[in-house]
Scaffold this active site. Structure first.
Site, PDB file in Angstrom:
ATOM      1  N   LYS A 188      -9.819 -24.071  44.388  1.00  0.00           N
ATOM      2  CA  LYS A 188     -10.232 -24.392  45.751  1.00  0.00           C
ATOM      3  C   LYS A 188      -9.659 -23.318  46.675  1.00  0.00           C
ATOM      4  O   LYS A 188      -8.469 -23.298  46.960  1.00  0.00           O
ATOM      5  CB  LYS A 188      -9.716 -25.762  46.208  1.00  0.00           C
ATOM      6  CG  LYS A 188     -10.400 -26.160  47.522  1.00  0.00           C
ATOM      7  CD  LYS A 188      -9.600 -27.129  48.359  1.00  0.00           C
ATOM      8  CE  LYS A 188      -8.661 -26.489  49.329  1.00  0.00           C
ATOM      9  NZ  LYS A 188      -9.280 -25.694  50.416  1.00  0.00           N
ATOM     10  N   GLU A 214       4.002 -21.663  45.443  1.00  0.00           N
ATOM     11  CA  GLU A 214       4.381 -20.421  46.134  1.00  0.00           C
ATOM     12  C   GLU A 214       4.244 -20.695  47.622  1.00  0.00           C
ATOM     13  O   GLU A 214       3.119 -20.851  48.119  1.00  0.00           O
ATOM     14  CB  GLU A 214       3.444 -19.280  45.717  1.00  0.00           C
ATOM     15  CG  GLU A 214       3.485 -18.942  44.242  1.00  0.00           C
ATOM     16  CD  GLU A 214       4.791 -18.329  43.801  1.00  0.00           C
ATOM     17  OE1 GLU A 214       5.443 -17.658  44.619  1.00  0.00           O
ATOM     18  OE2 GLU A 214       5.161 -18.550  42.640  1.00  0.00           O
ATOM     19  N   GLU A 267     -10.726 -23.157  53.101  1.00  0.00           N
ATOM     20  CA  GLU A 267     -12.041 -23.412  53.711  1.00  0.00           C
ATOM     21  C   GLU A 267     -12.444 -22.295  54.674  1.00  0.00           C
ATOM     22  O   GLU A 267     -13.611 -22.126  55.001  1.00  0.00           O
ATOM     23  CB  GLU A 267     -12.053 -24.774  54.418  1.00  0.00           C
ATOM     24  CG  GLU A 267     -10.939 -25.028  55.428  1.00  0.00           C
ATOM     25  CD  GLU A 267      -9.631 -25.547  54.805  1.00  0.00           C
ATOM     26  OE1 GLU A 267      -9.274 -25.110  53.694  1.00  0.00           O
ATOM     27  OE2 GLU A 267      -8.977 -26.382  55.445  1.00  0.00           O
ATOM     28  N   THR A 309       2.630 -28.261  53.242  1.00  0.00           N
ATOM     29  CA  THR A 309       1.556 -28.727  52.355  1.00  0.00           C
ATOM     30  C   THR A 309       2.046 -28.761  50.913  1.00  0.00           C
ATOM     31  O   THR A 309       1.675 -29.653  50.142  1.00  0.00           O
ATOM     32  CB  THR A 309       0.310 -27.820  52.473  1.00  0.00           C
ATOM     33  OG1 THR A 309       0.031 -27.605  53.845  1.00  0.00           O
ATOM     34  CG2 THR A 309      -0.901 -28.441  51.821  1.00  0.00           C
ATOM     35  N   GLY A 310       2.886 -27.795  50.553  1.00  0.00           N
ATOM     36  CA  GLY A 310       3.437 -27.762  49.197  1.00  0.00           C
ATOM     37  C   GLY A 310       4.174 -29.051  48.853  1.00  0.00           C
ATOM     38  O   GLY A 310       4.092 -29.556  47.730  1.00  0.00           O
ATOM     39  N   GLY A 350       0.616 -21.779  49.601  1.00  0.00           N
ATOM     40  CA  GLY A 350       0.352 -22.169  50.980  1.00  0.00           C
ATOM     41  C   GLY A 350       1.655 -22.496  51.670  1.00  0.00           C
ATOM     42  O   GLY A 350       2.732 -22.036  51.258  1.00  0.00           O
ATOM     43  N   CYS A 396       3.298 -14.118  53.602  1.00  0.00           N
ATOM     44  CA  CYS A 396       4.454 -14.910  53.172  1.00  0.00           C
ATOM     45  C   CYS A 396       5.718 -14.068  53.093  1.00  0.00           C
ATOM     46  O   CYS A 396       6.801 -14.549  53.369  1.00  0.00           O
ATOM     47  CB  CYS A 396       4.156 -15.589  51.843  1.00  0.00           C
ATOM     48  SG  CYS A 396       3.645 -14.424  50.568  1.00  0.00           S
ATOM     49  N   GLU A 438       8.661 -20.341  60.269  1.00  0.00           N
ATOM     50  CA  GLU A 438       7.700 -19.288  59.920  1.00  0.00           C
ATOM     51  C   GLU A 438       6.662 -19.188  61.037  1.00  0.00           C
ATOM     52  O   GLU A 438       5.867 -20.106  61.240  1.00  0.00           O
ATOM     53  CB  GLU A 438       7.029 -19.661  58.591  1.00  0.00           C
ATOM     54  CG  GLU A 438       6.307 -18.524  57.937  1.00  0.00           C
ATOM     55  CD  GLU A 438       5.590 -18.941  56.650  1.00  0.00           C
ATOM     56  OE1 GLU A 438       5.082 -20.076  56.579  1.00  0.00           O
ATOM     57  OE2 GLU A 438       5.522 -18.112  55.724  1.00  0.00           O
TER      58      GLU A 438
END
Ligand code: NAD
Length: 499
Positions: A188, A263, A191, A245-246, A241, A297, A395
């Site tokens: 995926k 990651e 988007e 979200t991780g 990401g 990142c 970040e």
């Protein structure tokens, strides 16, 4: 239209993409779709399907069936290598087209996209070697009546969830490593930037990858990404990401205790000692900040400079930043590209305001720049930052650099390591002892000495602390997507247990 003209300007029409399951394209007819506006030009360029959980189920079933048919998992490493090498050649033959779509959707400068697509081909070439050399261990020291082997086998079906900032190179840092041992994949992409991951489907099919081994479902994170993390017939999830979200992916992956490789984010120090080549260091710091417009990142977003040279070094960095070429993303001279979305641009500028409120000085940049219809942020230096300020801890993911000073090696390390993240660090010094001491002390999965954001397929990538779990790339990157089986084989007549 010739090749050069076809990829020289923003297309007049929106490109429609279906999604890819079991070697065939599914079209978007009657489906909900998402339009992508190019960050560099403010014009709609592509449209993808918002896939559903039912689409994902179909993709997973195709991947599982291919794995069970052993059309990929059951063939020899040399045969897999031949396919991976054909993929690399096909990518190189289509660099211009892939780079063009990468730039249109992400807003990165075309020269950078070209370099990333070429590097992506290099990962497939490297993994062709890995596919042939993947091996386990033997234990010939268990005595005359026992022999031991440790084998590696593919985990099965891997769910791959990728971010928007490096769509094709992040795919290439994972996909060939996943394929090398014989796994099947459901990908995926973000988007916002799905085009090149979808275009890769044709390349893989033309190169001889059997149907069902590579499947792409497009759509949003909360819908399709979450469903991948939760899916009970996916054996491993590989997520790249944000750290937030991780965390959600890791929790969801507990549904069937699938393997997880994460990651995540970073807030990476550039540690500059007074004995460094300050000209080189300033150039490296400017590159480390502006690469991918700071949406990277491993961006060197904390500048930690020895106090005795801080003012001089600040002036050198400001001079470098003032010369960085920003603008038209399809112009090969452009160095600083666009910001991925309006919302993200607001977030970056919000951090600049926050920095001011926290007491930092905006030495340069700090504003939005609009050229060629796109949205850009000028390279920004915040001075007078303390490591406990939010701008130094969170970040920002834009071209915003926070300057702090130190007096001793110990203090430099304390500042560098005082972060929830541990993804990357750069050390600038001509003193080899100091470089090695700091390299050993710094908590970062990737560490550079007198350079920054350098790398290639051979060495692993990954983070300490909240920057992730597991490693991608190198031999470890292939092993990450395998299960280990420990086997004991008895030799000769068994000594009876029941007398
Ligand atoms: P993100 O976390 O918003 O999204 C990443 C992917 O996860 C996207 O495909 C998204 O659709 C999906 N997603 C969103 N919500 C989800 C959910 N609940 N469950 C499952 N999937 C979900 O990250 P982003 O904004 O696309 O990318 C930027 C972040 O990625 C930064 O934090 C950056 O540091 C990190 N990053 C890390 C590396 C690395 O190698 N460590 C590389 C590139 C980017």
């Amino acid at each position: 239209m010739d090749h050069a003209t076809a990829f020289a300007a923003v297309p007049e029409t929106v490109r429609e993409f279906g999604f890819f399951i079991d070697g065939t394209w599914r079209d978007t007819a009657g489906r909900d779709t998402l339009l992508r506006s190019s960050p560099g030009y403010g014009r709609d360029v592509s449209r993808v399907t918002l896939c559903t959980r039912a689409d994902l189920d179909e993709a997973v079933a195709a991947a599982r069936a291919a794995f069970k048919r052993r059309v990929w998992s059951g063939i020899g490493g040399a045969e897999r290598a031949a396919v991976l090498l054909r993929v690399a050649r096909a990518i190189r033959a289509r660099v211009e087209e892939l780079a063009f779509w990468e730039t249109l959707e992400t807003g990165k400068p075309i020269s950078q996209s070209r370099a990333e697509i070429n590097d992506a081909a290099g990962h497939f070439e490297y993994c062709a070697g890995q596919a042939q050399s993947l091996s386990g261990e033997t234990f010939n020291n268990h005595g005359d009546d026992m022999f031991g082997v440790v084998t590696r086998e593919p985990v099965g079906v891997v769910g791959l969830i990728n971010p928007w900032n490096f769509p094709f190179i992040v795919l290439a840092e994972r996909l060939p490593y996943i394929l090398a041992s014989g796994n099947s994949v459901v990908v995926k992409p973000s988007e916002m930037t799905s085009a090149t991951t979808l275009m890769c489907a044709d390349i893989l099919k033309e190169s001889g990858l059997p149907d069902g081994v590579y499947n792409v479902v497009t759509g949003t994170g909360p819908e399709v990404g979450q469903a991948i993390a939760e899916h009970r017939d996916i054996d491993m999830v590989s997520f790249t990401g944000s750290t937030r979200t991780g965390e959600a992916v890791l929790k969801a992956s507990a549904a069937n205790f699938k393997k997880a490789s994460l990651e995540l984010g970073g807030k990476n120090p550039q540690i500059v000692f007074a004995d460094a080549d300050l000209e080189d260091a300033a150039d490296g710091v400017a590159f480390g900040l502006c690469f991918n417009a700071g949406q990277c990142c491993v961006s060197g977003s904390r500048l930690v400079v020895e106090e005795s040279v801080a003012e001089r070094f600040k002036a050198l960095v400001v001079e470098k930043l003032s010369k960085v070429k920003l603008g038209d993303c399809l112009d090969p001279e452009t160095q600083l590209g666009a910001i991925v979305s309006e919302q993200h641009c607001d977030k970056i500028l919000g951090y600049v305001d926050l920095g001011r409120q926290e007491g930092a000085d905006v030495v340069c940049g700090g504003e939005r720049v609009s050229v060629s219809g796109g949205r850009f942020v000028a390279p920004t230096l915040l001075a007078g930052v303390r490591n406990d300020m939010r701008v130094a801890r969170e970040e920002i993911f834009g071209p915003v650099l926070c300057l702090m000073t130190f007096r001793t090696v110990e203090e430099a390390l304390e500042i560098a390591n005082d972060s929830p993240y541990g993804l990357a660090a750069s050390i600038w010094t001509k003193d080899i002892d100091k470089a090695l001491r700091v390299m050993r002390g710094v908590q970062a999965g990737r560490t550079w000495v007198n350079t920054t954001i350098a790398g290639g397929p051979g060495q692993p990538l990954g983070g300490f602390k909240q920057s992730g779990i597991g490693r991608e790339g190198g031999r470890m990157g292939v092993e990450e997507y395998t299960e280990v089986k420990s086997v004991h084989i008895a030799i000769g007549k068994r000594t009876p247990w029941v007398k």
